[in-house]
Design a protein around this motif. Sequence first.
Motif, PDB file in Angstrom:
ATOM      1  N   GLY A  76       0.819  -1.197   0.000  1.00 29.08           N
ATOM      2  CA  GLY A  76       0.000   0.000   0.000  1.00 29.08           C
ATOM      3  C   GLY A  76       0.856   1.251   0.000  1.00 29.08           C
ATOM      4  N   ALA A  77       0.210   2.410   0.096  1.00 28.62           N
ATOM      5  CA  ALA A  77       0.921   3.686   0.036  1.00 28.62           C
ATOM      6  C   ALA A  77       1.901   3.832   1.194  1.00 28.62           C
ATOM      7  N   GLU A  78       1.528   3.373   2.384  1.00 27.88           N
ATOM      8  CA  GLU A  78       2.426   3.511   3.537  1.00 27.88           C
ATOM      9  C   GLU A  78       3.648   2.615   3.391  1.00 27.88           C
ATOM     10  N   ASP A  79       3.445   1.407   2.839  1.00 34.66           N
ATOM     11  CA  ASP A  79       4.592   0.544   2.539  1.00 34.66           C
ATOM     12  C   ASP A  79       5.548   1.267   1.590  1.00 34.66           C
ATOM     13  N   ALA A  80       4.979   1.893   0.575  1.00 36.13           N
ATOM     14  CA  ALA A  80       5.805   2.595  -0.415  1.00 36.13           C
ATOM     15  C   ALA A  80       6.561   3.743   0.236  1.00 36.13           C
ATOM     16  N   ARG A  81       5.902   4.435   1.142  1.00 34.72           N
ATOM     17  CA  ARG A  81       6.553   5.564   1.817  1.00 34.72           C
ATOM     18  C   ARG A  81       7.789   5.086   2.583  1.00 34.72           C
ATOM     19  N   GLU A  82       7.646   3.960   3.301  1.00 36.60           N
ATOM     20  CA  GLU A  82       8.783   3.399   4.037  1.00 36.60           C
ATOM     21  C   GLU A  82       9.893   2.987   3.075  1.00 36.60           C
ATOM     22  N   PHE A  83       9.494   2.311   2.016  1.00 38.42           N
ATOM     23  CA  PHE A  83      10.485   1.828   1.054  1.00 38.42           C
ATOM     24  C   PHE A  83      11.235   2.979   0.387  1.00 38.42           C
TER      25      PHE A  83
ATOM     26  N   ALA B  70       4.931  12.166  -3.626  1.00 41.72           N
ATOM     27  CA  ALA B  70       4.422  12.158  -4.997  1.00 41.72           C
ATOM     28  C   ALA B  70       4.189  10.740  -5.510  1.00 41.72           C
ATOM     29  N   ILE B  71       5.057   9.821  -5.113  1.00 38.32           N
ATOM     30  CA  ILE B  71       5.014   8.481  -5.706  1.00 38.32           C
ATOM     31  C   ILE B  71       4.183   7.485  -4.893  1.00 38.32           C
ATOM     32  N   ALA B  72       4.240   7.579  -3.569  1.00 40.57           N
ATOM     33  CA  ALA B  72       3.600   6.561  -2.722  1.00 40.57           C
ATOM     34  C   ALA B  72       2.136   6.295  -3.076  1.00 40.57           C
ATOM     35  N   PRO B  73       1.311   7.331  -3.295  1.00 41.19           N
ATOM     36  CA  PRO B  73      -0.098   7.051  -3.621  1.00 41.19           C
ATOM     37  C   PRO B  73      -0.276   6.251  -4.910  1.00 41.19           C
ATOM     38  N   GLN B  74       0.720   6.345  -5.822  1.00 41.80           N
ATOM     39  CA  GLN B  74       0.618   5.630  -7.099  1.00 41.80           C
ATOM     40  C   GLN B  74       0.905   4.140  -6.956  1.00 41.80           C
ATOM     41  N   VAL B  75       1.438   3.758  -5.798  1.00 42.03           N
ATOM     42  CA  VAL B  75       1.831   2.363  -5.584  1.00 42.03           C
ATOM     43  C   VAL B  75       0.678   1.545  -4.996  1.00 42.03           C
TER      44      VAL B  75
END
Length: 273
Positions: A233-240, A250-255
Motif C-alpha cells: 500500500g501507500a504507507e509501505d511505499a513511503r517506508e520503502f 508524490a510516488i507513494a499514492p501511485q503504488v
Amino acid sequence: MSTDIKEVVKEKYGQAALRVRAGGSSCCGATAGTGCADPITSNLYDASQAGQIPEEALLASLGCGNPTALAQLNPGEVVLDLGSGGGIDVLLSARRVGPAGKAYGLDMTDEMLALANENKRKAGAENVEFLKGEIEHIPLPDNSVDVIISNCVINLSADKDRVLREAFRVLKPGGRFAVSDVVTRGEVLPEIRQSMLLWVGCVAGPLDENEYRDKLGAAGFEQVDVEPTRIYGAEDAREFLCCQGTDADAIAPQVEGKFMSAFVRAVKPVKEA
C-alpha cells in the motif's frame, strides 16, 4: 539501456555486500543502510530458517519473498538460484536437497560472490557451488537442473524473455520454476518505471502479473501460476522510498495496490512441444 541498468544493479548490490561484510545490513537496493524500514525485504525468514545459516547471509538478503519455504524441494535434486546474492536461499536449499543433491547460486557481482562463498564456508556446505554470470546467460548445460528458484531478481533484468528462455533451457523435462518476484497489477505511471534507482529497488522493473504468465507460456512453460504473497500500500511505499532519496509524497499514492510480491510457479513439460 539494458547495459546501464545492469551496471547500476551491479554497483548497488556490490555496495550492499560490502555493507554487510562491514557489519551493517541492507534493504532492497538502498544507497544507505541506516534507519531504513523496507517492507519488501523485511521479515521473510522465520527463526528456524535464520538459525540454519550464517547471520551475514540473512543480512545480505535483498529478496521480496521466501522461495525456499514455498518451493517443493526433494532430496537428491539439483537447484539453481538466479541472482543468489549473499547465498541465503542457496544454503537453505542445500539443506533441503541433502548430500546427494546440489545447490547452485548464480550472481554477476564479485562482492556478493565473495560474501556468498564466505557464508558457504561458515555453513560448512559441501553441496553448494556459486557461479559468476548473468541470469540472461546461465553457465550450465541444457536439461541439468530440477528446480529454479530466485528471490526478487528477475524483475531487475531488462531482458526477461531471455531469462525465462534460459531457465527453460537448463531445466530438466518436468523441472520446476518456483521464484519469488515483484509483479504489478494495473497501470503504473511511466515515471516510476523509468527511474533507475527504483529499478534497483525492486519496484520499477516488474512485469504485470498477466504479462509474466504470457512470457512464461511463450518460453514453453506449462502450469503457470502467479500467487500474491504481499500486496503493498501507500504507507509501505513511503517506508520503502526512504531508502531511495525519492519524493515519497508524490510516488507513494501511485503504488497503492499495484505492486506485490508473488510466488511464481511453472513447469517445463516432460515432452517439449
